[in-house]
Design a protein around this motif. Sequence first.
Motif, mmCIF file in Angstrom:
data_model
loop_
_atom_site.group_PDB
_atom_site.id
_atom_site.type_symbol
_atom_site.label_atom_id
_atom_site.label_comp_id
_atom_site.label_asym_id
_atom_site.label_seq_id
_atom_site.Cartn_x
_atom_site.Cartn_y
_atom_site.Cartn_z
ATOM 1 N N VAL A 1 0.860 -1.177 0.000
ATOM 2 C CA VAL A 1 0.000 0.000 0.000
ATOM 3 C C VAL A 1 0.904 1.236 0.000
ATOM 4 C CG1 VAL A 1 -1.777 1.272 1.241
ATOM 5 C CG2 VAL A 1 -1.771 -1.228 1.313
ATOM 6 N N PRO A 2 0.729 2.120 -0.984
ATOM 7 C CA PRO A 2 1.563 3.325 -1.023
ATOM 8 C C PRO A 2 1.216 4.254 0.145
ATOM 9 C CG PRO A 2 -0.137 3.431 -2.712
ATOM 10 C CD PRO A 2 -0.229 2.071 -2.085
ATOM 11 N N ALA A 3 2.246 4.793 0.761
ATOM 12 C CA ALA A 3 2.034 5.674 1.909
ATOM 13 C C ALA A 3 2.881 6.931 1.765
ATOM 14 C CB ALA A 3 2.405 4.949 3.192
ATOM 15 N N LEU A 4 2.436 7.960 2.426
ATOM 16 C CA LEU A 4 3.185 9.203 2.532
ATOM 17 C C LEU A 4 3.818 9.217 3.919
ATOM 18 C CD1 LEU A 4 0.396 11.520 1.113
ATOM 19 C CD2 LEU A 4 2.372 10.633 -0.106
ATOM 20 N N LEU A 5 4.911 9.957 4.084
ATOM 21 C CA LEU A 5 5.566 10.053 5.380
ATOM 22 C C LEU A 5 5.546 11.487 5.872
ATOM 23 C CD1 LEU A 5 8.714 7.792 4.894
ATOM 24 C CD2 LEU A 5 6.625 7.250 6.137
ATOM 25 N N CYS A 6 5.179 11.650 7.133
ATOM 26 C CA CYS A 6 5.197 12.968 7.766
ATOM 27 C C CYS A 6 6.651 13.427 7.875
ATOM 28 C CB CYS A 6 4.561 12.892 9.155
ATOM 29 S SG CYS A 6 4.682 14.434 10.078
ATOM 30 N N GLU A 7 6.916 14.645 7.431
ATOM 31 C CA GLU A 7 8.281 15.172 7.473
ATOM 32 C C GLU A 7 8.731 15.465 8.900
ATOM 33 O OE1 GLU A 7 8.734 18.466 4.825
ATOM 34 O OE2 GLU A 7 7.942 17.348 3.116
ATOM 35 N N ASN A 8 7.789 15.701 9.810
ATOM 36 C CA ASN A 8 8.144 16.032 11.191
ATOM 37 C C ASN A 8 8.412 14.799 12.048
ATOM 38 O OD1 ASN A 8 7.926 18.830 10.872
ATOM 39 N ND2 ASN A 8 5.714 18.719 11.063
ATOM 40 N N GLU B 1 -6.337 10.498 0.490
ATOM 41 C CA GLU B 1 -7.764 10.194 0.349
ATOM 42 C C GLU B 1 -8.041 9.128 -0.706
ATOM 43 O OE1 GLU B 1 -10.417 13.578 0.057
ATOM 44 O OE2 GLU B 1 -8.926 14.800 1.094
ATOM 45 N N VAL B 2 -7.317 9.147 -1.806
ATOM 46 C CA VAL B 2 -7.540 8.183 -2.889
ATOM 47 C C VAL B 2 -7.217 6.767 -2.412
ATOM 48 C CG1 VAL B 2 -6.780 7.466 -5.192
ATOM 49 C CG2 VAL B 2 -7.150 9.885 -4.697
ATOM 50 N N VAL B 3 -6.095 6.614 -1.736
ATOM 51 C CA VAL B 3 -5.692 5.298 -1.237
ATOM 52 C C VAL B 3 -6.667 4.822 -0.158
ATOM 53 C CG1 VAL B 3 -3.889 4.040 0.020
ATOM 54 C CG2 VAL B 3 -3.266 5.591 -1.841
ATOM 55 N N THR B 4 -7.034 5.708 0.754
ATOM 56 C CA THR B 4 -7.970 5.344 1.813
ATOM 57 C C THR B 4 -9.304 4.893 1.236
ATOM 58 O OG1 THR B 4 -6.916 6.870 3.356
ATOM 59 C CG2 THR B 4 -9.152 6.172 3.876
ATOM 60 N N ALA B 5 -9.822 5.634 0.258
ATOM 61 C CA ALA B 5 -11.097 5.268 -0.366
ATOM 62 C C ALA B 5 -11.003 3.907 -1.051
ATOM 63 C CB ALA B 5 -11.520 6.345 -1.358
ATOM 64 N N ALA B 6 -9.882 3.646 -1.734
ATOM 65 C CA ALA B 6 -9.701 2.361 -2.416
ATOM 66 C C ALA B 6 -9.615 1.215 -1.407
ATOM 67 C CB ALA B 6 -8.447 2.397 -3.292
ATOM 68 N N LEU B 7 -8.916 1.425 -0.295
ATOM 69 C CA LEU B 7 -8.830 0.398 0.744
ATOM 70 C C LEU B 7 -10.208 0.079 1.309
ATOM 71 C CD1 LEU B 7 -5.650 1.576 2.666
ATOM 72 C CD2 LEU B 7 -5.922 -0.609 1.486
ATOM 73 N N LEU B 8 -10.967 1.111 1.626
ATOM 74 C CA LEU B 8 -12.305 0.905 2.187
ATOM 75 C C LEU B 8 -13.224 0.197 1.199
ATOM 76 C CD1 LEU B 8 -12.775 4.302 4.044
ATOM 77 C CD2 LEU B 8 -12.397 2.044 5.067
ATOM 78 N N LYS B 9 -13.133 0.569 -0.076
ATOM 79 C CA LYS B 9 -13.971 -0.062 -1.095
ATOM 80 C C LYS B 9 -13.633 -1.548 -1.231
ATOM 81 C CE LYS B 9 -15.240 0.193 -5.968
ATOM 82 N NZ LYS B 9 -15.019 0.890 -7.240
ATOM 83 N N GLN B 10 -12.347 -1.863 -1.268
ATOM 84 C CA GLN B 10 -11.932 -3.263 -1.394
ATOM 85 C C GLN B 10 -12.328 -4.071 -0.163
ATOM 86 O OE1 GLN B 10 -7.913 -3.919 -2.946
ATOM 87 N NE2 GLN B 10 -7.941 -1.794 -3.660
ATOM 88 N N ALA B 11 -12.226 -3.473 1.012
ATOM 89 C CA ALA B 11 -12.620 -4.170 2.239
ATOM 90 C C ALA B 11 -14.125 -4.419 2.252
ATOM 91 C CB ALA B 11 -12.201 -3.353 3.455
ATOM 92 N N GLU B 12 -14.897 -3.437 1.816
ATOM 93 C CA GLU B 12 -16.349 -3.597 1.763
ATOM 94 C C GLU B 12 -16.745 -4.699 0.773
ATOM 95 O OE1 GLU B 12 -19.643 -0.848 -0.083
ATOM 96 O OE2 GLU B 12 -19.129 -0.133 1.930
#
Length: 52
Positions: A8-15, A23-34
């Motif tokens: 799963v592609p992720a972004l990293l907080c610089e701090n 949002e796109v990845v989260t929506a796709a994960l939720l759709k696939q889980a559903e």
Amino acid sequence: MTIVFRQVPALLCENCGEAFHDEVVTAALLKQAEQAALAGVEIDVRRFAVAA
């Protein structure tokens, strides 16, 4: 139900270095889980795909 998504592609907080998903990845994960839940999946390991 247990689903493990791999690659799963992720972004990293610089701090703090924490990984998070946009949002796109989260929506796709939720759709696939559903979809898996509706299909009656109990345990599944799958490669993440945005277009699913």
